[in-house]
Design an enzyme around this catalytic site. Sequence first.
Site, PDB file in Angstrom:
ATOM      1  N   LYS A  98     112.231  78.181  46.978  1.00 32.95           N
ATOM      2  CA  LYS A  98     110.768  79.553  46.740  1.00 32.95           C
ATOM      3  C   LYS A  98     111.245  80.425  46.376  1.00 32.95           C
ATOM      4  O   LYS A  98     111.476  81.560  46.986  1.00 32.95           O
ATOM      5  CB  LYS A  98     110.175  78.787  47.107  1.00 32.95           C
ATOM      6  N   LYS A 129     111.204  75.354  43.317  1.00 35.49           N
ATOM      7  CA  LYS A 129     109.216  75.391  43.423  1.00 35.49           C
ATOM      8  C   LYS A 129     109.798  77.022  43.083  1.00 35.49           C
ATOM      9  O   LYS A 129     110.232  77.937  43.336  1.00 35.49           O
ATOM     10  CB  LYS A 129     108.483  75.618  44.447  1.00 35.49           C
TER      11      LYS A 129
HETATM   12  C1  PBG Z   1     103.028  78.756  51.404  1.00 39.47           C
HETATM   13  C2  PBG Z   1     102.780  77.930  50.387  1.00 39.47           C
HETATM   14  C3  PBG Z   1     102.164  78.637  49.004  1.00 39.47           C
HETATM   15  C4  PBG Z   1     102.429  77.353  47.939  1.00 39.47           C
HETATM   16  C5  PBG Z   1     102.826  76.390  48.693  1.00 39.47           C
HETATM   17  N1  PBG Z   1     102.743  76.509  50.015  1.00 39.47           N
HETATM   18  C6  PBG Z   1     101.578  79.736  48.538  1.00 39.47           C
HETATM   19  C7  PBG Z   1     102.586  81.189  48.531  1.00 39.47           C
HETATM   20  O1  PBG Z   1     103.814  80.560  49.000  1.00 39.47           O
HETATM   21  O2  PBG Z   1     102.370  81.744  48.359  1.00 39.47           O
HETATM   22  C8  PBG Z   1     101.813  77.287  46.661  1.00 39.47           C
HETATM   23  C9  PBG Z   1     101.977  76.271  46.212  1.00 39.47           C
HETATM   24  C10 PBG Z   1     101.188  76.181  44.867  1.00 39.47           C
HETATM   25  O3  PBG Z   1     100.912  77.242  43.572  1.00 39.47           O
HETATM   26  O4  PBG Z   1     100.120  74.972  44.175  1.00 39.47           O
HETATM   27  N2  PBG Z   1     103.489  79.754  52.349  1.00 39.47           N
END
Ligand code: PBG
Length: 355
Positions: free
Chosen positions: A225, A278
């Site tokens: 991520k 992601k």
């Molecule tokens: C929570 C999380 C996030 C997303 C999914 N889970 C946001 C972040 O890390 O700031 C983003 C999903 C999206 O942008 O569609 N940590």
Amino acid sequence: MAISEHETITQRTATHAPADEISPRIPQVAGGFPTQRLRRLRRSEGLRRMVRETTLDPADFIYPLFVSENITEAAPIGSMPGQSQWPVSAIAGVAERVASLGVGAVLLFGIPAEKDEIGSSAWSEHGAVQQAIRAIKAATPELVVITDVCMCEYTSHGHCGLVRDGEVQNDETLELLAREALSHATAGADIVAPSDMMDGRVAALREALDSQGFSQTPILAYSAKFASAFYGPFREAAESAPQFGDRRAYQMDPANGREALREVELDIAEGADMVMVKPALPYLDVLARVRDRWGLPLAAYNVSGEYAMLKAAAANGWLDERRATLETLTGIKRAGADLIITYHALDAARWLREG
Ligand code: PBG
């Protein structure tokens, strides 16, 4: 005997043909045009369909849902046209619509009434996510329910873990995440998905779940991520923007591909059943590299900013929304994703049905 320059070049090309390096599985063919004409198999939709390498199936889609304790009616999300926050009371109806389109699963995010320093509402039995799980399981038991396990929606500072001296504490956060995941599993979640990027969270969740009788609950790890600008619209939707600083001390540097493979390797070693890359589009290379190395189910998160970009261009008449969306999803799958988490899930499922 002297070799002519032409021969030298020919030999070099033969031994170092780029196709060899890219994929040893593609057999090298002698000859070319006019014997080979790749357009022959593109002449009709019937032929194209026969040789299509990648197909989309609604069952591969995972649809994110935002459940809020603070509303009584659907609240549209401005930066994500077509998407809303939902009150718990509406969630069973939404789930029925998702299931009727053949979409594989939903991914739940909660927006609590109260936030505090440690995000304690994340493991409340009466939290938005916990209530939503029970409502969905009662209405459509066959629809797979995945929950996002993270602290950022629940903490007053908006960070994904416990903050001390301005820093997110890794090891102390693990226990909070484990509590949250256990609470989701107890409410009936089919899969838990940690998205916080703390080191060791998969092992912590696995241990907690196993010790409480949930050894059969799978973990979908947000393994690679990245600290991405493409999460902007989500933070409006989930009301989870960090109140100071940013997430670069725990989410990955967009520049790093090899490190992403280490993240995936460690999550598998700690017990992840499925892994995720992601966002999707700027990281298709990472997706393909993970696919090449490991056989376990691989998900890609087609995130909020990717959705917003396409919707904005389509609203301006700059892109054909249907074609651009299906092409995007096909590209993500072709790169190696088995599953795609996407806000386009319902539209795409409908379009696939229509053919
Ligand atoms: C929570 C999380 C996030 C997303 C999914 N889970 C946001 C972040 O890390 O700031 C983003 C999903 C999206 O942008 O569609 N940590």
